[in-house]
Design a protein around this motif. Structure first.
Motif, PDB file in Angstrom:
ATOM      1  N   THR A 175     -38.615  24.871  11.805  1.00  0.00           N
ATOM      2  CA  THR A 175     -37.808  24.171  12.810  1.00  0.00           C
ATOM      3  C   THR A 175     -36.980  25.166  13.603  1.00  0.00           C
ATOM      4  O   THR A 175     -36.880  25.067  14.832  1.00  0.00           O
ATOM      5  CB  THR A 175     -36.890  23.125  12.139  1.00  0.00           C
ATOM      6  N   LEU A 176     -36.396  26.136  12.911  1.00  0.00           N
ATOM      7  CA  LEU A 176     -35.609  27.163  13.595  1.00  0.00           C
ATOM      8  C   LEU A 176     -36.470  27.920  14.607  1.00  0.00           C
ATOM      9  O   LEU A 176     -36.070  28.106  15.763  1.00  0.00           O
ATOM     10  CB  LEU A 176     -34.996  28.135  12.579  1.00  0.00           C
ATOM     11  N   CYS A 177     -37.667  28.334  14.209  1.00  0.00           N
ATOM     12  CA  CYS A 177     -38.555  29.060  15.123  1.00  0.00           C
ATOM     13  C   CYS A 177     -38.991  28.175  16.290  1.00  0.00           C
ATOM     14  O   CYS A 177     -39.063  28.641  17.435  1.00  0.00           O
ATOM     15  CB  CYS A 177     -39.777  29.579  14.377  1.00  0.00           C
ATOM     16  N   HIS A 178     -39.275  26.911  16.024  1.00  0.00           N
ATOM     17  CA  HIS A 178     -39.677  25.964  17.069  1.00  0.00           C
ATOM     18  C   HIS A 178     -38.587  25.846  18.130  1.00  0.00           C
ATOM     19  O   HIS A 178     -38.846  25.988  19.329  1.00  0.00           O
ATOM     20  CB  HIS A 178     -39.951  24.600  16.422  1.00  0.00           C
ATOM     21  N   GLU A 179     -37.362  25.608  17.678  1.00  0.00           N
ATOM     22  CA  GLU A 179     -36.251  25.425  18.618  1.00  0.00           C
ATOM     23  C   GLU A 179     -35.862  26.736  19.301  1.00  0.00           C
ATOM     24  O   GLU A 179     -35.503  26.739  20.478  1.00  0.00           O
ATOM     25  CB  GLU A 179     -35.049  24.796  17.914  1.00  0.00           C
ATOM     26  N   ILE A 200     -30.141  20.576  12.882  1.00  0.00           N
ATOM     27  CA  ILE A 200     -29.682  19.624  11.876  1.00  0.00           C
ATOM     28  C   ILE A 200     -30.492  18.343  12.030  1.00  0.00           C
ATOM     29  O   ILE A 200     -30.478  17.722  13.100  1.00  0.00           O
ATOM     30  CB  ILE A 200     -28.178  19.344  12.026  1.00  0.00           C
ATOM     31  N   PRO A 201     -31.222  17.934  10.988  1.00  0.00           N
ATOM     32  CA  PRO A 201     -32.039  16.714  11.088  1.00  0.00           C
ATOM     33  C   PRO A 201     -31.178  15.474  11.362  1.00  0.00           C
ATOM     34  O   PRO A 201     -30.089  15.317  10.811  1.00  0.00           O
ATOM     35  CB  PRO A 201     -32.703  16.608   9.713  1.00  0.00           C
ATOM     36  N   ARG A 202     -31.697  14.616  12.248  1.00  0.00           N
ATOM     37  CA  ARG A 202     -31.028  13.351  12.575  1.00  0.00           C
ATOM     38  C   ARG A 202     -32.055  12.238  12.561  1.00  0.00           C
ATOM     39  O   ARG A 202     -33.193  12.419  12.976  1.00  0.00           O
ATOM     40  CB  ARG A 202     -30.416  13.408  13.983  1.00  0.00           C
ATOM     41  N   ARG A 203     -31.599  11.088  12.097  1.00  0.00           N
ATOM     42  CA  ARG A 203     -32.453   9.903  12.089  1.00  0.00           C
ATOM     43  C   ARG A 203     -32.521   9.337  13.499  1.00  0.00           C
ATOM     44  O   ARG A 203     -31.502   9.114  14.138  1.00  0.00           O
ATOM     45  CB  ARG A 203     -31.872   8.867  11.120  1.00  0.00           C
ATOM     46  N   GLN A 204     -33.741   9.127  14.015  1.00  0.00           N
ATOM     47  CA  GLN A 204     -33.952   8.531  15.336  1.00  0.00           C
ATOM     48  C   GLN A 204     -34.838   7.302  15.135  1.00  0.00           C
ATOM     49  O   GLN A 204     -36.049   7.394  15.208  1.00  0.00           O
ATOM     50  CB  GLN A 204     -34.646   9.508  16.294  1.00  0.00           C
ATOM     51  N   GLY A 205     -34.230   6.165  14.890  1.00  0.00           N
ATOM     52  CA  GLY A 205     -35.016   4.959  14.621  1.00  0.00           C
ATOM     53  C   GLY A 205     -35.735   5.076  13.292  1.00  0.00           C
ATOM     54  O   GLY A 205     -35.120   5.255  12.259  1.00  0.00           O
ATOM     55  N   ARG A 206     -37.062   5.023  13.352  1.00  0.00           N
ATOM     56  CA  ARG A 206     -37.857   5.100  12.122  1.00  0.00           C
ATOM     57  C   ARG A 206     -38.334   6.524  11.822  1.00  0.00           C
ATOM     58  O   ARG A 206     -39.027   6.749  10.841  1.00  0.00           O
ATOM     59  CB  ARG A 206     -39.060   4.172  12.239  1.00  0.00           C
ATOM     60  N   GLU A 251     -35.592  13.465  13.755  1.00  0.00           N
ATOM     61  CA  GLU A 251     -35.589  14.574  14.711  1.00  0.00           C
ATOM     62  C   GLU A 251     -35.046  15.771  13.950  1.00  0.00           C
ATOM     63  O   GLU A 251     -33.893  15.779  13.528  1.00  0.00           O
ATOM     64  CB  GLU A 251     -34.689  14.241  15.901  1.00  0.00           C
ATOM     65  N   LEU A 252     -35.884  16.803  13.783  1.00  0.00           N
ATOM     66  CA  LEU A 252     -35.492  17.942  12.959  1.00  0.00           C
ATOM     67  C   LEU A 252     -34.616  18.942  13.704  1.00  0.00           C
ATOM     68  O   LEU A 252     -33.898  19.714  13.087  1.00  0.00           O
ATOM     69  CB  LEU A 252     -36.737  18.652  12.415  1.00  0.00           C
ATOM     70  N   GLY A 253     -34.688  18.941  15.020  1.00  0.00           N
ATOM     71  CA  GLY A 253     -33.899  19.854  15.823  1.00  0.00           C
ATOM     72  C   GLY A 253     -34.058  19.508  17.280  1.00  0.00           C
ATOM     73  O   GLY A 253     -34.891  18.685  17.653  1.00  0.00           O
ATOM     74  N   SER A 295     -43.701  18.545  20.128  1.00  0.00           N
ATOM     75  CA  SER A 295     -43.484  17.140  19.796  1.00  0.00           C
ATOM     76  C   SER A 295     -43.911  16.254  20.967  1.00  0.00           C
ATOM     77  O   SER A 295     -44.103  16.746  22.086  1.00  0.00           O
ATOM     78  CB  SER A 295     -42.004  16.910  19.491  1.00  0.00           C
ATOM     79  N   PRO A 296     -44.017  14.948  20.761  1.00  0.00           N
ATOM     80  CA  PRO A 296     -44.321  14.042  21.880  1.00  0.00           C
ATOM     81  C   PRO A 296     -43.299  14.156  23.020  1.00  0.00           C
ATOM     82  O   PRO A 296     -43.664  14.083  24.188  1.00  0.00           O
ATOM     83  CB  PRO A 296     -44.295  12.652  21.237  1.00  0.00           C
TER      84      PRO A 296
END
Length: 169
Positions: A36-40, A60-66, A69-71, A132-133
């Motif tokens: 995730t760090l490398c992606h962002e 920092i991972p966050r819940r987005q609906g179902r 979001e990892l970053g 990501s989408p």
């Protein structure tokens, strides 16, 4: 090339295991933190280089609906000319495991303790290199690039015989 692919097999297998366990519980996202760090960072660096003006960065991972979001990276100046490169920059992350495998397999090689540690660092890269989408939707802002690429490809195809005649002369 066969040595490089052989060297990456343990990382690919571990990436598959990480992918399987991250769906079980959010705690397992810690295994994909390096990826995730490398992606962002890829988004951030390419956006910075191309004038997209990154304004936010989070791993920092966050819940987005179902889903989770990892970053994320936010940009203040995303335009048609820099949207696709900034959004699709994580594809460059795939170069990390390939470069490490090339480095470790030059000449005679054997898989040792250092390679085990590298496997743990490289596996998440295989999970994080695909945009990501949301990244793909942002890349669509660069639709003029598609026109430029298509016109260039058609021109190269159309004028190809005359180009080769010029080279032969």
């Amino acid at each position: 090339m066969a040595d490089i692919l052989l060297y990456l097999v343990p990382s690919l297998a571990l990436a598959f295991l990480i992918w399987m366990v991250t769906s079980l519980h959010p705690l397992f996202f810690v295994f994909s933190a390096v990826g995730t760090l490398c992606h962002e960072l890829a988004h951030f660096a390419v956006g910075l280089l191309l004038g997209a003006d990154p304004t936010g960065f989070s791993i920092i991972p966050r819940r987005q609906g179902r889903t989770w979001e990892l970053g994320s990276v936010t940009f203040a100046n995303l335009r048609w000319y820099n949207a696709a490169p900034a959004a699709l920059a994580p594809l460059l992350v795939l170069l990390v495991p390939l470069a490490v495998a090339w480095w470790r397999t030059r000449g005679a090689w054997s898989f040792g303790p250092a390679d085990l540690a590298l496997t743990l660092l490289l596996a998440p890269q295989f999970l994080s290199f695909w945009p990501s989408p949301v990244d793909w939707r942002l890349a669509a802002r660069s639709w003029p690039w598609l026109v430029i690429i298509m016109v260039t490809a058609i021109a190269m195809f159309w004028f190809r015989p005359s180009l080769f005649q010029f080279v032969k002369a």
